[in-house]
Design a protein around this motif. Structure first.
Motif, short mmCIF file in Angstrom:
data_model
loop_
_atom_site.label_atom_id
_atom_site.label_comp_id
_atom_site.label_asym_id
_atom_site.label_seq_id
_atom_site.Cartn_x
_atom_site.Cartn_y
_atom_site.Cartn_z
N LEU A 276 -19.33 11.79 -2.13
CA LEU A 276 -18.01 11.67 -2.74
C LEU A 276 -17.10 12.74 -2.14
O LEU A 276 -17.49 13.91 -2.05
CB LEU A 276 -18.11 11.87 -4.25
CG LEU A 276 -16.83 11.63 -5.06
CD1 LEU A 276 -16.47 10.15 -5.05
CD2 LEU A 276 -17.01 12.11 -6.49
N ARG A 277 -15.91 12.35 -1.72
CA ARG A 277 -14.99 13.30 -1.08
C ARG A 277 -14.10 13.94 -2.14
O ARG A 277 -13.24 13.28 -2.72
CB ARG A 277 -14.14 12.59 -0.02
CG ARG A 277 -14.95 12.05 1.16
CD ARG A 277 -14.05 11.44 2.20
NE ARG A 277 -13.33 10.29 1.68
CZ ARG A 277 -12.25 9.75 2.27
NH1 ARG A 277 -11.74 10.30 3.35
NH2 ARG A 277 -11.67 8.70 1.74
N LEU A 278 -14.31 15.21 -2.36
CA LEU A 278 -13.55 15.97 -3.35
C LEU A 278 -12.46 16.77 -2.65
O LEU A 278 -12.75 17.54 -1.73
CB LEU A 278 -14.47 16.90 -4.13
CG LEU A 278 -13.82 17.70 -5.26
CD1 LEU A 278 -13.56 16.80 -6.46
CD2 LEU A 278 -14.72 18.87 -5.67
N ILE A 279 -11.21 16.59 -3.09
CA ILE A 279 -10.11 17.38 -2.53
C ILE A 279 -10.25 18.81 -3.04
O ILE A 279 -10.30 19.05 -4.24
CB ILE A 279 -8.74 16.82 -2.96
CG1 ILE A 279 -8.64 15.33 -2.62
CG2 ILE A 279 -7.62 17.60 -2.27
CD1 ILE A 279 -7.41 14.66 -3.21
N SER B 33 -15.68 1.69 -4.35
CA SER B 33 -15.88 2.01 -2.95
C SER B 33 -15.65 3.50 -2.75
O SER B 33 -14.50 3.96 -2.66
CB SER B 33 -14.93 1.19 -2.07
OG SER B 33 -15.05 1.55 -0.72
N VAL B 34 -16.72 4.27 -2.68
CA VAL B 34 -16.62 5.71 -2.55
C VAL B 34 -15.89 6.10 -1.26
O VAL B 34 -15.15 7.08 -1.22
CB VAL B 34 -18.02 6.35 -2.60
CG1 VAL B 34 -17.96 7.83 -2.29
CG2 VAL B 34 -18.65 6.13 -3.97
N GLU B 35 -16.09 5.30 -0.21
CA GLU B 35 -15.49 5.63 1.08
C GLU B 35 -13.97 5.60 1.04
O GLU B 35 -13.30 6.25 1.85
CB GLU B 35 -15.98 4.64 2.15
CG GLU B 35 -17.48 4.70 2.44
CD GLU B 35 -18.30 3.95 1.40
OE1 GLU B 35 -17.70 3.26 0.55
OE2 GLU B 35 -19.53 4.09 1.42
N GLN B 36 -13.40 4.83 0.11
CA GLN B 36 -11.95 4.67 0.04
C GLN B 36 -11.26 5.74 -0.80
O GLN B 36 -10.03 5.78 -0.86
CB GLN B 36 -11.60 3.29 -0.54
CG GLN B 36 -11.99 2.13 0.36
CD GLN B 36 -11.22 2.14 1.65
OE1 GLN B 36 -11.66 2.68 2.65
NE2 GLN B 36 -10.03 1.55 1.63
N PRO C 174 -7.17 4.09 1.88
CA PRO C 174 -7.64 5.26 1.15
C PRO C 174 -6.72 5.59 -0.02
O PRO C 174 -5.50 5.45 0.07
CB PRO C 174 -7.61 6.37 2.20
CG PRO C 174 -7.76 5.65 3.50
CD PRO C 174 -7.02 4.35 3.32
N VAL C 175 -7.32 6.01 -1.14
CA VAL C 175 -6.56 6.27 -2.35
C VAL C 175 -6.92 7.65 -2.90
O VAL C 175 -8.08 8.07 -2.84
CB VAL C 175 -6.82 5.17 -3.41
CG1 VAL C 175 -8.29 5.10 -3.77
CG2 VAL C 175 -5.98 5.37 -4.65
N LEU D 137 -8.36 0.89 -9.02
CA LEU D 137 -7.72 1.68 -7.98
C LEU D 137 -8.57 1.77 -6.73
O LEU D 137 -8.05 1.76 -5.60
CB LEU D 137 -7.42 3.09 -8.50
CG LEU D 137 -6.36 3.22 -9.60
CD1 LEU D 137 -6.28 4.67 -10.08
CD2 LEU D 137 -5.00 2.76 -9.09
N SER D 138 -9.89 1.85 -6.90
CA SER D 138 -10.78 2.06 -5.75
C SER D 138 -11.03 0.79 -4.96
O SER D 138 -11.70 0.84 -3.91
CB SER D 138 -12.11 2.64 -6.22
OG SER D 138 -12.79 1.74 -7.09
#
Length: 313
Positions: free
Chosen positions: A300-303, A78-81, A57-58, A51-52
């Motif tokens: 890491l982007r956490l929602i 890919s952490v950025e995605q 962006p996912v 998925l990454s």
């Protein structure tokens, strides 16, 4: 589009029960989503990896315990995605505890779906002999990793999970095996400039967040946003004092005692004279002798949401 990775067996099959509760909410709100039910260990890692690799962006949402989160983060290419959402359904829930979240799957889902806020978090990276991975909570080498190994293979784990007493499994296994605890010798290097040889080492615990083992704050000041790792080194302690110190550790009061060494660093290298168990977020890939562990250079982007329910630490 939201991609849900679900561990159906998390917390004694609670994972699939929670997903059956959440799925109608997604359908009723006409949320576009796909579900991936894991079938065996490493499934979550492979799914997250595929998925990454998207060029866009996912949004990946994890339903499971700290171990499932570990697999997903380790699989991300890919952490950025990736924007990551997490609905904790585990026996330990040390990540959720470190974030100050209540374990309320419905409210957590609502926060993920209706929030534009992101929390930039560190993660740890591990390279050890033939083992590589990432961790969000902690990693460890020595006796604490051995306890994780025993807990993961314990027939009593399911029973304690059903009674919401997951921490007891960790404590009981630790107490029962103290008499068999073996110390080892190791060379430790911090940030490529400070090298020490540690004798009679019982374990070292490397933290991105304060807790492990279902709520034991081995590194109570660990902060997943400061770009550093907190390290608890336990060495040269008589066995008759170990149980006492473990009890003190339940409240984070162990750090003031002789034999407990607290460090903070960007990177730590460990070389042990004999192979020792290694764990990442409670998952044990095996024994190693050489390991390099560092705080991630990226985030890491956490929602998340300012209205995400919080609990007392």
């Amino acid at each position: 589009m939201y991609y849900f990775i679900i561990n159906p067996n998390a917390k004694s099959r609670m994972g699939i029960k929670v997903w059956r509760e959440l799925k109608p909410i997604l359908i009723n709100e006409q949320v576009e989503f796909r579900e991936f039910i894991t079938r065996k260990p490493s499934n979550a890692k492979k799914i997250a990896g595929k998925l990454s690799l998207s060029e866009k962006p996912v949004n990946i949402v994890v339903l499971g315990g700290d171990g499932t989160l570990h697999e997903v983060v380790s699989g991300i290419q890919s952490v950025e995605q990736v924007r990551l959402g997490y609905i904790p359904i585990g026996s330990g829930n040390d990540f959720a505890r470190g974030m100050g979240w209540k374990v309320d799957p419905v409210r957590q889902l609502e926060a993920i779906l209706h929030s534009l806020k992101q929390d930039a978090l560190d993660y740890g990276c591990v390279k050890a002999d033939r083992v590589e991975g990432k961790f969000m909570v902690s990693a460890g080498i020595g006796f604490d990793a051995k306890i994780c190994h025993m807990v993961n293979h314990s027939s009593a784990k399911g029973m304690f999970n059903r009674l919401h007493l997951g921490k007891l499994t960790y404590l009981l296994k630790g107490l029962r095996t103290f008499k068999d605890a073996k110390v080892f010798q190791a060379e430790i290097e911090l940030d490529d400039n400070r090298k020490v040889f540690v004798k009679n080492l019982l374990f070292l615990s490397i933290h991105n967040m304060p807790y492990e083992g279902g709520g034991i704050p081995f590194c109570p000041k660990a902060d997943p946003r400061d770009g550093k790792l907190d390290v608890c080194i336990v060495a040269n302690i008589p066995k008759h004092k170990l149980i006492y110190l473990l009890m003190k550790a339940l409240k984070g009061e162990h750090i003031k005692y002789r034999g407990i060494h607290m460090e903070r660093c960007h990177k730590i290298k460990i070389q042990t004279q004999t192979p020792q168990y290694l764990h990442m977020d409670g998952e044990v890939p095996g024994k190693v002798q050489n390991a390099e562990i560092l705080a991630s250079p990226d985030k890491l982007r956490l929602i998340t949401s300012s209205s995400t329910p919080r609990c007392r630490k």
